[in-house]
Design an enzyme around this catalytic site. Sequence first.
Site, PDB file in Angstrom:
ATOM      1  CG  HIS A  53      -4.139   3.182   9.433  1.00 28.68           C
ATOM      2  ND1 HIS A  53      -4.572   4.277  10.133  1.00 28.68           N
ATOM      3  CD2 HIS A  53      -3.088   3.602   8.710  1.00 28.68           C
ATOM      4  CE1 HIS A  53      -3.822   5.325   9.837  1.00 28.68           C
ATOM      5  NE2 HIS A  53      -2.903   4.936   8.970  1.00 28.68           N
TER       6      HIS A  53
ATOM      7  CG  ASN B  16       3.940   0.888   0.697  1.00 29.61           C
ATOM      8  OD1 ASN B  16       3.171   1.388  -0.137  1.00 29.61           O
ATOM      9  ND2 ASN B  16       3.948   1.247   1.964  1.00 29.61           N
TER      10      ASN B  16
ATOM     11  CD  GLU C 248       0.925  -0.287   8.157  1.00 30.16           C
ATOM     12  OE1 GLU C 248       1.791   0.562   8.437  1.00 30.16           O
ATOM     13  OE2 GLU C 248      -0.167   0.000   7.662  1.00 30.16           O
TER      14      GLU C 248
ATOM     15  NE  ARG D  76      -0.281   0.641   2.476  1.00 32.65           N
ATOM     16  CZ  ARG D  76      -0.228   1.950   2.578  1.00 32.65           C
ATOM     17  NH1 ARG D  76       0.792   2.616   2.082  1.00 32.65           N
ATOM     18  NH2 ARG D  76      -1.184   2.608   3.184  1.00 32.65           N
TER      19      ARG D  76
ATOM     20  NE  ARG E 248      -3.928  12.156   5.966  1.00 32.21           N
ATOM     21  CZ  ARG E 248      -3.721  10.844   6.058  1.00 32.21           C
ATOM     22  NH1 ARG E 248      -4.707  10.043   6.418  1.00 32.21           N
ATOM     23  NH2 ARG E 248      -2.550  10.339   5.786  1.00 32.21           N
TER      24      ARG E 248
END
Length: 399
Positions: A180, A7, A384, A91, A241
């Site tokens: 996601h 990743n 993940e 990823r 956010r």
Amino acid sequence: MKILVINSGSSSLKYQLIDIENEVVLAKGLCDRIGIDNSLLKHTKKGSDTVILEKELKDHRDAIKEVISTLTDENLGVIKDMSEISAVGHRVVHGGEKFHDSVIIDDDVIKGIKECIELAPLHNPPNIIGIEACRQLIPDVPMVAVFDTAFHQTMPEHAYLYALPYDFYKKYGIRKYGFHGTSHKYVAQRAAAMLNRPLEELKLISCHLGNGASVCAIKYGKSVDTSMGFTPLAGLAMGTRSGSVDPAVVSFLIDKEHLTVQQVNEYLNKKSGVLGISGVSSDFRDLHEAAEKGNKRAKLAIDIFCYRVKKYIAEYSAVTEGIDAVIFTAGIGENNDVVRAKVTEGMQYLGISIDPEKNKIRGKEIDISTPDAKVRTLVIPTNEELAIAKETYKLVSRK
Ligand code: ADP
């Protein structure tokens, strides 16, 4: 079969070496401060303490080199040489409308990922650098790209299109993509296993609640709507956010505060969310601590966060036309019983009802619903990296 999962971010690179048949992480780590001074490699071998190694990591190629030499190191390593690694799973954040699924990486795929840079200017470039560094250093090992957006490519047009002039979609690809996806897909599969029912029969609402947070409506195994949009800024209030705000706020702020577009973006991405509301922290542990000491804005931030999750569950129950299970996952979803209780409070009318005792259990797969609840409420730790390794395994074994 051993699969290396990479990743790659702008100045960091996370890795895990996974024995896929046994679903065991043999080693994992992080290269940090790549291209900056004081760069380092943090490495954990299964069953051993984490070691921190100071390394000069000028670029991502240096980082991958160090990962390889650490994984094959006599003491810190877990394999003799790279030939033990059967495949690498990368990823990749944005696959645009080009990638509906994970793919084996070749020149055309890299070209396709490059074409999506415009949609994810901060994320796709480091992803590509990670892939290219691996291709240079271990050219014979097959590699797979697993996209955050791919799972959501099944959304129907009426869900992904914004009510903007249609030309903007045609010209620039402005639409909802969703993120996601790897996590939502993984927990949906785990939910089916927990419920002992085929995924193709289930109506699920998946709540991935971490620093970044999104809700996904999954009907019969397919994403049919999700709360993040063109970028990961839309939807829920998050750590820093804003989530969705009236778009007119942007021009209003530019005008009143004499801000540049970049400054507004910075506010929306880095200084908003529960941090912006509370003024305390983006981390829920800090928020709870402050709220318990009487900090009203910290309490308000938690309330706003939960309120939005609750609204999405109800909204998506209309999209899926009923719910079999609600899933809570990621840092907050897996660990935070207060948030889970607040979100599900008063939702008996939809068939959602949780057992307060079961809700206290954290960080493992568990059905926390009351026995009579029509809708199962499941806590499912996301993984993940394992999901990327599984996708990679599936594709390379098909070859
Ligand atoms: P990221 O999106 O960065 O991967 P995570 O999934 O790690 O985020 O989630 C981070 C959030 O999870 C933080 O707000 C943190 O407070 C929360 N969290 C993690 N562990 C716990 C815990 N044990 N109790 C409450 N909240 C937790």
